[in-house]
Design an enzyme around this catalytic site. Sequence first.
Site, PDB file in Angstrom:
ATOM      1  N   ASP A 105      -2.164  -3.185   4.914  1.00 36.39           N
ATOM      2  CA  ASP A 105      -2.394  -3.878   3.642  1.00 36.39           C
ATOM      3  C   ASP A 105      -1.693  -5.239   3.624  1.00 36.39           C
ATOM      4  OD1 ASP A 105      -3.568  -1.537   2.757  1.00 36.39           O
ATOM      5  OD2 ASP A 105      -1.693  -0.813   1.875  1.00 36.39           O
TER       6      ASP A 105
HETATM    7  N1  URA Z   1      -0.816   3.168   4.455  1.00 35.19           N
HETATM    8  C1  URA Z   1      -0.887   2.301   3.437  1.00 35.19           C
HETATM    9  O1  URA Z   1      -0.899   2.697   2.284  1.00 35.19           O
HETATM   10  N2  URA Z   1      -0.953   0.984   3.723  1.00 35.19           N
HETATM   11  C2  URA Z   1      -0.919   0.495   4.969  1.00 35.19           C
HETATM   12  O2  URA Z   1      -0.965  -0.720   5.160  1.00 35.19           O
HETATM   13  C3  URA Z   1      -0.843   1.421   6.024  1.00 35.19           C
HETATM   14  C4  URA Z   1      -0.796   2.745   5.734  1.00 35.19           C
END
Ligand code: URA
Length: 259
Positions: A105
């Site tokens: 993310d």
């Molecule tokens: N889980 C999440 O919530 N975000 C990420 O970027 C990776 C794993």
Amino acid sequence: MQERLQKILSGAGVTSRRAAEVMITEGRVSVNGVTVTELGSKADPEKDKIAVDGKPVSMQKNKIYLLLNKPAGYVTTMSDPDGRPVITELIKGIPERLYPVGRLDFNTEGLLLLTNDGDWANKLAHPSHEVEKEYLVKIRGVLGSDKIALLSGGIQLEDGMTAPAKIELIRALEKNVWFTMTIHEGRYRQVRRMCEAAELPLVKLKRIRYGNILLGDLKTGEYRLLDPAEARMLAGVEKKPRGEQMTKAAPVRKRPKSR
Ligand code: URA
């Protein structure tokens, strides 16, 4: 030998197989000068002249496997329509066009793999390839044993139950708790959604391990090349004995600073 166009494009390191399918349907791919938009179309990579956006695709390539310590505030794509910083801006001096294996993310930090080897990326991304991913998580408040039991038993999300997660408490401070969560599924925003479902306010999320590869002491925004043995081992071509970790960087896990 004739092969599907999307396989040829990902094998040549143009992009992932999924993104190559989009390129084909968008009419950006041609074979011997003729635009091809059918997804089942095949070509012979040794004989046919394949081009993307009019530029010939080279079948000769140097395979690159790279580990980036992604900073928060970067998008895991090659370009962003909203003009936000993208991870490829951090990779300097590598002429090959690399793309990320999976995603983190915008606000997640840590270990992100990039490559131009489409077959390798597809192997790693396949759901049957249950590689462990370990995240360092900081939450506000406390992490009670009820919450640990909830996460480590598997938790109900809108797309179904998660597999059990391994939870290890790292540090409990007055207002925050640091712990690690290890999962092997790769669902969209999985760690954040698991924390939300357990009513744990997430403050910081960092991926610190992918299979046997550790982020180690690689600084935020920096990257290193994986060596071929690490890349083969990650894709399951070479097995490492359980528990043995591979890293060029020293610490297995750093204690986060108190905050
Ligand atoms: N889980 C999440 O919530 N975000 C990420 O970027 C990776 C794993």
